[in-house]
Design a protein around this motif. Structure first.
Motif, PDB file in Angstrom:
ATOM      1  N   GLY A  97       0.819  -1.206   0.000  1.00 15.18           N
ATOM      2  CA  GLY A  97       0.000   0.000   0.000  1.00 15.18           C
ATOM      3  C   GLY A  97       0.851   1.253   0.000  1.00 15.18           C
ATOM      4  N   TRP A  98       1.971   1.217   0.711  1.00 14.06           N
ATOM      5  CA  TRP A  98       2.909   2.341   0.736  1.00 14.06           C
ATOM      6  C   TRP A  98       4.301   1.733   0.638  1.00 14.06           C
ATOM      7  CZ3 TRP A  98       1.475   7.328   0.480  1.00 14.06           C
ATOM      8  CH2 TRP A  98       2.465   8.293   0.622  1.00 14.06           C
ATOM      9  N   MET A  99       4.845   1.749  -0.557  1.00  9.50           N
ATOM     10  CA  MET A  99       6.110   1.044  -0.808  1.00  9.50           C
ATOM     11  C   MET A  99       7.263   1.603   0.024  1.00  9.50           C
ATOM     12  SD  MET A  99       6.135   0.038  -4.808  1.00  9.50           S
ATOM     13  CE  MET A  99       7.600  -0.941  -4.538  1.00  9.50           C
ATOM     14  N   PHE A 100       8.193   0.739   0.328  1.00 10.74           N
ATOM     15  CA  PHE A 100       9.438   1.132   0.993  1.00 10.74           C
ATOM     16  C   PHE A 100      10.531   0.203   0.531  1.00 10.74           C
ATOM     17  CE2 PHE A 100       7.600  -2.062   3.734  1.00 10.74           C
ATOM     18  CZ  PHE A 100       8.662  -2.738   4.293  1.00 10.74           C
ATOM     19  N   ASP A 101      11.752   0.508   0.934  1.00  8.79           N
ATOM     20  CA  ASP A 101      12.888  -0.326   0.561  1.00  8.79           C
ATOM     21  C   ASP A 101      13.904  -0.323   1.696  1.00  8.79           C
ATOM     22  OD1 ASP A 101      14.294   2.103   0.375  1.00  8.79           O
ATOM     23  OD2 ASP A 101      14.134   2.179  -1.805  1.00  8.79           O
ATOM     24  N   VAL A 102      15.095  -0.812   1.423  1.00  9.01           N
ATOM     25  CA  VAL A 102      16.117  -0.919   2.473  1.00  9.01           C
ATOM     26  C   VAL A 102      16.594   0.439   2.967  1.00  9.01           C
ATOM     27  CG1 VAL A 102      16.894  -3.206   1.741  1.00  9.01           C
ATOM     28  CG2 VAL A 102      17.995  -1.170   0.799  1.00  9.01           C
ATOM     29  N   TYR A 103      16.301   1.511   2.238  1.00  9.32           N
ATOM     30  CA  TYR A 103      16.734   2.852   2.636  1.00  9.32           C
ATOM     31  C   TYR A 103      15.647   3.642   3.346  1.00  9.32           C
ATOM     32  CZ  TYR A 103      20.416   1.551  -0.555  1.00  9.32           C
ATOM     33  OH  TYR A 103      21.428   0.872  -1.172  1.00  9.32           O
ATOM     34  N   THR A 104      14.514   3.018   3.617  1.00  4.92           N
ATOM     35  CA  THR A 104      13.427   3.691   4.325  1.00  4.92           C
ATOM     36  C   THR A 104      13.697   3.646   5.826  1.00  4.92           C
ATOM     37  OG1 THR A 104      11.841   3.062   2.626  1.00  4.92           O
ATOM     38  CG2 THR A 104      10.939   3.677   4.776  1.00  4.92           C
ATOM     39  N   PRO A 105      13.691   4.800   6.483  1.00  2.14           N
ATOM     40  CA  PRO A 105      13.901   4.787   7.935  1.00  2.14           C
ATOM     41  C   PRO A 105      12.672   4.269   8.684  1.00  2.14           C
ATOM     42  CG  PRO A 105      14.025   7.045   7.048  1.00  2.14           C
ATOM     43  CD  PRO A 105      13.635   6.140   5.935  1.00  2.14           C
ATOM     44  N   PHE A 106      12.929   3.737   9.848  1.00  2.00           N
ATOM     45  CA  PHE A 106      11.897   3.264  10.759  1.00  2.00           C
ATOM     46  C   PHE A 106      12.102   3.942  12.104  1.00  2.00           C
ATOM     47  CE2 PHE A 106      11.287   0.120   7.627  1.00  2.00           C
ATOM     48  CZ  PHE A 106      10.121  -0.583   7.897  1.00  2.00           C
ATOM     49  N   TYR A 107      11.016   4.095  12.850  1.00  3.22           N
ATOM     50  CA  TYR A 107      11.133   4.485  14.255  1.00  3.22           C
ATOM     51  C   TYR A 107      11.259   3.197  15.045  1.00  3.22           C
ATOM     52  CZ  TYR A 107       9.500   9.188  13.098  1.00  3.22           C
ATOM     53  OH  TYR A 107       9.382  10.448  12.584  1.00  3.22           O
ATOM     54  N   LEU A 108      12.300   3.095  15.854  1.00  4.36           N
ATOM     55  CA  LEU A 108      12.530   1.904  16.668  1.00  4.36           C
ATOM     56  C   LEU A 108      12.343   2.229  18.131  1.00  4.36           C
ATOM     57  CD1 LEU A 108      15.761   0.249  15.234  1.00  4.36           C
ATOM     58  CD2 LEU A 108      13.389  -0.330  14.775  1.00  4.36           C
ATOM     59  N   LYS A 109      11.586   1.387  18.805  1.00  5.48           N
ATOM     60  CA  LYS A 109      11.472   1.452  20.250  1.00  5.48           C
ATOM     61  C   LYS A 109      12.036   0.127  20.742  1.00  5.48           C
ATOM     62  CE  LYS A 109       8.292   3.033  23.667  1.00  5.48           C
ATOM     63  NZ  LYS A 109       6.925   3.456  23.924  1.00  5.48           N
ATOM     64  N   VAL A 110      13.089   0.184  21.533  1.00  6.51           N
ATOM     65  CA  VAL A 110      13.786  -1.031  21.947  1.00  6.51           C
ATOM     66  C   VAL A 110      13.937  -1.090  23.458  1.00  6.51           C
ATOM     67  CG1 VAL A 110      15.090  -1.165  19.777  1.00  6.51           C
ATOM     68  CG2 VAL A 110      16.095  -0.017  21.760  1.00  6.51           C
ATOM     69  N   ASN A 111      14.204  -2.288  23.938  1.00  9.89           N
ATOM     70  CA  ASN A 111      14.572  -2.484  25.322  1.00  9.89           C
ATOM     71  C   ASN A 111      16.088  -2.674  25.306  1.00  9.89           C
ATOM     72  OD1 ASN A 111      15.305  -3.708  27.805  1.00  9.89           O
ATOM     73  ND2 ASN A 111      13.196  -4.344  28.118  1.00  9.89           N
ATOM     74  N   ASP A 112      16.809  -1.668  25.738  1.00 12.97           N
ATOM     75  CA  ASP A 112      18.272  -1.720  25.699  1.00 12.97           C
ATOM     76  C   ASP A 112      18.833  -2.778  26.637  1.00 12.97           C
ATOM     77  OD1 ASP A 112      18.359   1.799  25.251  1.00 12.97           O
ATOM     78  OD2 ASP A 112      18.941   0.282  23.779  1.00 12.97           O
ATOM     79  N   LYS A 113      18.114  -3.059  27.696  1.00 14.74           N
ATOM     80  CA  LYS A 113      18.614  -4.019  28.687  1.00 14.74           C
ATOM     81  C   LYS A 113      18.734  -5.423  28.113  1.00 14.74           C
ATOM     82  CE  LYS A 113      17.872  -5.563  33.398  1.00 14.74           C
ATOM     83  NZ  LYS A 113      17.027  -5.478  34.581  1.00 14.74           N
ATOM     84  N   ASP A 114      17.678  -5.884  27.425  1.00 15.49           N
ATOM     85  CA  ASP A 114      17.746  -7.241  26.871  1.00 15.49           C
ATOM     86  C   ASP A 114      17.891  -7.253  25.342  1.00 15.49           C
ATOM     87  OD1 ASP A 114      15.187  -6.672  25.981  1.00 15.49           O
ATOM     88  OD2 ASP A 114      14.198  -8.191  27.193  1.00 15.49           O
ATOM     89  N   ARG A 115      18.136  -6.073  24.766  1.00 16.42           N
ATOM     90  CA  ARG A 115      18.427  -5.925  23.323  1.00 16.42           C
ATOM     91  C   ARG A 115      17.293  -6.470  22.450  1.00 16.42           C
ATOM     92  NH1 ARG A 115      21.945  -2.255  22.752  1.00 16.42           N
ATOM     93  NH2 ARG A 115      22.652  -3.065  20.777  1.00 16.42           N
ATOM     94  N   THR A 116      16.044  -6.169  22.828  1.00 17.87           N
ATOM     95  CA  THR A 116      14.900  -6.604  22.035  1.00 17.87           C
ATOM     96  C   THR A 116      14.161  -5.407  21.455  1.00 17.87           C
ATOM     97  OG1 THR A 116      13.441  -6.636  23.968  1.00 17.87           O
ATOM     98  CG2 THR A 116      14.522  -8.718  23.371  1.00 17.87           C
ATOM     99  N   VAL A 117      13.466  -5.644  20.351  1.00 18.12           N
ATOM    100  CA  VAL A 117      12.654  -4.613  19.713  1.00 18.12           C
ATOM    101  C   VAL A 117      11.255  -4.678  20.310  1.00 18.12           C
ATOM    102  CG1 VAL A 117      11.701  -3.744  17.547  1.00 18.12           C
ATOM    103  CG2 VAL A 117      13.935  -4.875  17.551  1.00 18.12           C
ATOM    104  N   ILE A 118      10.778  -3.550  20.801  1.00 22.32           N
ATOM    105  CA  ILE A 118       9.415  -3.454  21.306  1.00 22.32           C
ATOM    106  C   ILE A 118       8.488  -3.125  20.145  1.00 22.32           C
ATOM    107  CG2 ILE A 118       7.855  -2.149  22.809  1.00 22.32           C
ATOM    108  CD1 ILE A 118      10.446  -1.667  24.571  1.00 22.32           C
TER     109      ILE A 118
END
Length: 126
Positions: A97-118
């Motif tokens: 519906g809305w194309m993207f590629d490897v150069y499209t940025p994402f907003y990441l929310k992560v747990n730095d303690k256990d290195r996981t993506v929320i």
């Protein structure tokens, strides 16, 4: 007092959403992971209206868990919950519906303690 200490601990473990390029999506020992490169996006007077700056090219690795929310754009203002496979397909050019590629940025929310993506949310770029 104990409640306050717990809140402070949570604040350090979980990050706010940060813009990043997802440089790789891969599986290791049966667990999906991403490699992310944090970026800064600034408004400018150029044709696009913004510029992407990468002052610290440190690549960070985070695990994708069953609880990770992957949000891809369906249209300019609507997201849908995606799977890891849909994320990989979108990076390869599949149109959801809305194309993207490897150069499209994402907003990441992560747990730095256990290195996981929320949560990882495809960034809307007009």
């Amino acid at each position: 007092m104990l409640f306050l200490v717990c809140l402070i601990g949570l604040a350090h473990a979980q990050s706010d959403s940060q813009p990043a390029f997802i440089t790789e999506v891969f599986q290791k020992s049966g667990v999906w992971n991403i490699k992310a490169d944090y970026i800064v996006i600034r408004e400018t007077d150029n044709v696009q209206g913004f510029e992407i700056i990468n002052q610290n090219p440190l690549i960070r690795t985070f695990k994708i868990t069953p609880k990770t929310r992957i949000k891809l754009l369906k249209s300019a203002g609507e997201y849908f919950n995606a799977t890891v496979q849909q994320l990989i397909q979108g990076r390869k050019g599949k149109d959801f519906g809305w194309m993207f590629d490897v150069y499209t940025p994402f907003y990441l929310k992560v747990n730095d303690k256990d290195r996981t993506v929320i949560e990882m949310t495809q960034m809307y770029l007009p």
